[in-house]
Design a protein around this motif. Structure first.
Motif, mmCIF file in Angstrom:
data_model
loop_
_atom_site.group_PDB
_atom_site.id
_atom_site.type_symbol
_atom_site.label_atom_id
_atom_site.label_comp_id
_atom_site.label_asym_id
_atom_site.label_seq_id
_atom_site.Cartn_x
_atom_site.Cartn_y
_atom_site.Cartn_z
ATOM 1 N N TRP A 1 5.422 -0.661 -8.884
ATOM 2 C CA TRP A 1 6.093 -0.608 -7.432
ATOM 3 C C TRP A 1 7.438 -1.034 -7.292
ATOM 4 O O TRP A 1 8.062 -0.519 -6.319
ATOM 5 N N GLU A 2 7.998 -2.094 -8.099
ATOM 6 C CA GLU A 2 9.476 -2.246 -8.123
ATOM 7 C C GLU A 2 10.449 -1.263 -8.251
ATOM 8 O O GLU A 2 11.653 -1.176 -8.022
ATOM 9 N N ASN A 3 9.859 -0.217 -8.905
ATOM 10 C CA ASN A 3 10.924 0.985 -9.416
ATOM 11 C C ASN A 3 11.024 1.951 -8.420
ATOM 12 O O ASN A 3 11.844 2.899 -8.285
ATOM 13 N N GLU A 4 10.062 2.067 -7.467
ATOM 14 C CA GLU A 4 10.260 2.982 -6.322
ATOM 15 C C GLU A 4 11.366 2.633 -5.499
ATOM 16 O O GLU A 4 11.668 1.561 -5.071
ATOM 17 N N ILE B 1 0.823 -1.205 -0.114
ATOM 18 C CA ILE B 1 -0.047 -0.074 -0.051
ATOM 19 C C ILE B 1 0.776 1.203 0.004
ATOM 20 O O ILE B 1 1.915 1.167 0.507
ATOM 21 N N ARG B 2 0.284 2.333 -0.462
ATOM 22 C CA ARG B 2 1.052 3.497 -0.611
ATOM 23 C C ARG B 2 -0.094 4.719 -0.217
ATOM 24 O O ARG B 2 -0.965 5.009 -1.040
ATOM 25 N N HIS B 3 0.144 5.244 0.776
ATOM 26 C CA HIS B 3 -0.779 6.360 1.364
ATOM 27 C C HIS B 3 -0.173 7.502 0.611
ATOM 28 O O HIS B 3 1.007 7.677 0.007
ATOM 29 N N GLN B 4 -1.207 8.454 0.302
ATOM 30 C CA GLN B 4 -0.865 9.846 -0.325
ATOM 31 C C GLN B 4 0.346 10.496 0.431
ATOM 32 O O GLN B 4 0.441 10.821 1.451
ATOM 33 N N GLN C 1 5.759 3.176 -0.269
ATOM 34 C CA GLN C 1 4.764 2.033 -0.023
ATOM 35 C C GLN C 1 5.297 1.242 1.161
ATOM 36 O O GLN C 1 6.435 1.427 1.529
ATOM 37 N N GLU C 2 4.305 0.509 1.588
ATOM 38 C CA GLU C 2 4.682 -0.276 2.911
ATOM 39 C C GLU C 2 3.793 -1.649 2.730
ATOM 40 O O GLU C 2 3.038 -1.625 1.965
ATOM 41 N N LEU C 3 4.139 -2.481 3.567
ATOM 42 C CA LEU C 3 3.486 -3.693 3.645
ATOM 43 C C LEU C 3 2.208 -3.570 4.309
ATOM 44 O O LEU C 3 1.885 -2.525 4.961
#
Length: 560
Positions: free
Chosen positions: A293-296, A247-250, A254-256
């Motif tokens: 997601w993997e590029n962040e 998940i990524r909050h505004q 990203q986090e689990l």
């Protein structure tokens, strides 16, 4: 020279008596057969079936084995072959009957039934014996265990071996391989297939493969009804199997997630689910987005870890408490080449590959719990193999009556071990029984088994093979085999396309699996970059194999 002559003729004066002679003949037949099996003509090879033809040549020149030894090695090879097949396909056997898989298997049943009906019609309108026709049927659908089952059924019924079964098989097999590929090519033109469109749809997981695959999708939360709610409260409302991996909050990284994670409007989430459920899940949460997601820049890593600890066999994901103890999440499980949604109640098996997401430290801790030791996996678990074979022999020897058949039916040394291996590999982990074997070990046992079986069948049939083909119009059998091969495939293909609306690449995988035909699968895989043919083949192969074995026995017992 005299020594070699005695060795080939099996002189009892030699050291070891007939043992050295038997091992020599068997080894040469298998070695020459495998070497010839590597030859391809127009990209098509008969593979290990060349062992059968080399055995026929040796048998023709009277270079054979003792009759009793030949019979034992043939049956033992067949047991090893079918048991290793059952161990491989067992974990996914029953799940293949759910909805989409059920439709695919019904189509395979149609193909099997049509080929049996065609064989019965040919038997009734020609003067061909039922033993020969069953051999032709087994060769036309390239099903070696069916050949073994028919031979044993005839032996139980009449007390003698019937070499014409093997002869019919040997005559029909080459065209069984080539005819299947020709039928698949013909369907491409009959159905006017647009390969680009078909491949695009297959890669999206459309149609009946939707329950047999898993894929990720990125979503943005728009639904105000789930704002400020925890995942544990939302999951029952969706009524679909899915896992939120990240998940990524505004404005944040990203986090689990875990069951307590609170969702907000504008959050971006990565969801893992079956393609058939993704539309409903998307509608519930909001909308799909394009997200890498993997590029962040993040400290999260994703790693596939092998389940290699015996004590985890049969445990559910929720019992592992990976997220609570280590701060990592299991997002999917790969079993026998098929990805499964990581539902909390899913039971793990030795050899499963789980995808773990978390920090480097968390994933390392999870790895220690799960095992990930190839060395441990490479250690063979022989107890379930030999116990299973013993139980299979017992099951195969139990007689039971069917209406209209005068003789009791037995599953035999082909059907019994096959059923037990499927059951033991599927349900063994529930009882802490480790049934896992590495792919290489399974393939080794299977290849040794089929090599022994085909060599002994060829040696036993070789003596009268040429005379049968030349003087008893055995060449007509090739025509019978071609009809049995091609007609059911074309009819089933039309039903699958127009009746079930199947994707072409899924369809040719199913038809290859219904004929238990590995060369046809190889051809099908070469036609596309997607895995639809392989998934279709694997879905129907176990049931098709079982039905081919059973139908061969039933024909012998009912009409013999």
């Amino acid at each position: 020279m005299e020594l070699l002559k005695d060795l080939f003729e099996g002189s009892p004066d030699l050291w070891g008596g007939g043992v050295a002679h038997s091992v020599l003949i068997l080894s040469l037949v298998i070695a020459f057969g495998i070497m010839l099996g590597k030859i391809k003509i127009a990209g098509i090879s008969l593979g290990v079936t060349w062992i059968l033809f080399v055995g026929i040549v040796f048998g023709h020149f009277n270079l054979s084995l003792n009759e009793h030894l030949l019979h034992f090695l043939k049956e033992f090879g067949l047991i090893l072959f079918v048991y290793s097949i059952g161990l491989q396909v067992g974990p996914g056997f029953f799940s293949a009957f759910k909805k989409g898989g059920f439709t695919l298997n019904m189509l395979a049943i149609t193909s099997v039934s049509l080929s049996v009906v065609v064989a019965i019609v040919l038997y009734l309108v020609t003067d061909t014996s039922i033993t020969t026709m069953v051999g032709i049927l087994s060769g036309a659908v390239t099903n070696t265990p069916g050949l073994g089952a028919a031979q044993q059924a005839n032996s139980d019924l009449n007390g003698i071996d019937a070499p014409e079964i093997a002869m019919g098989y040997a005559v029909a097999y080459p065209l069984g391989v080539i005819g299947t590929i020709l039928a698949l090519q013909s369907l491409k033109y009959i159905l006017k297939i647009n390969t680009t469109t078909e491949e695009t749809e297959a890669e999206k997981g459309l149609g009946h493969l939707q329950e047999l695959t898993v894929r990720p999708v990125s979503l943005e939360i728009v639904n105000k009804a789930i704002d400020n709610k925890a995942i544990k409260d939302i999951q029952p409302l969706v009524n679909r199997k899915f896992v939120i991996s990240r998940i990524r909050h505004q404005g944040e990284k990203q986090e689990l997630v875990n069951s307590e994670t609170i969702l907000h409007i504008g959050d971006q989430i990565l969801v893992i689910s079956n393609p058939k459920d993704i539309e409903a899940i998307t509608v519930f949460f909001g909308k799909q987005i394009d997200m890498k997601w993997e590029n962040e820049d993040t400290n999260l890593v994703s790693r596939r870890i092998l389940i290699t600890k015996p004590e985890l066999n049969g445990k559910t994901l929720s019992q592992l408490r990976i997220r609570r103890n280590f701060g990592a999440s299991i997002t999917r499980i790969n079993r026998s080449g098929v990805d499964l949604v990581a539902a909390p109640n899913l039971q793990l098996q030795m050899g499963d590959r789980v995808t773990v997401v978390g920090s480097e430290l968390a994933v390392s801790h999870a790895e220690k719990v799960l095992g990930n030791s190839l060395k441990r996996l490479n250690h063979p678990n022989l107890i379930p193999i030999f116990i299973g074979i013993a139980l299979g022999c017992v099951l195969g020897s139990i007689p039971f009556m069917l209406p209209g058949i005068p003789q009791p039916l037995k599953l035999g040394l082909a059907g019994g071990p096959l059923i037990v291996s499927i059951l033991i590999s599927r349900f063994g982990p529930h009882y802490k029984l480790i049934t896992y074997t590495t792919m290489s070990a399974n393939l080794m046992v299977r290849e040794i088994g089929i090599a022994l079986f085909l060599a002994c069948v060829g040696l036993g049939a070789g003596k009268g093979f040429i005379e049968t083909i030349v003087n008893e119009e055995g060449y007509v059998w090739i025509g019978y085999g071609a009809i049995i091969t091609i007609f059911p495939l074309l009819v089933t293909g039309l039903i699958g396309r127009y009746g079930c609306k199947l994707n072409y690449y899924t369809l040719i995988g199913i038809l290859s699996g219904a004929n238990t035909n590995p060369p046809a699968l190889a051809y099908s895989n070469d036609q596309t970059s997607c895995d639809a043919p392989a998934v279709g083949y694997a879905t129907v192969y176990p049931l098709a194999m079982f039905l081919r074995v059973l139908s061969a026995q039933l024909l012998i017992l009912a009409l013999g």
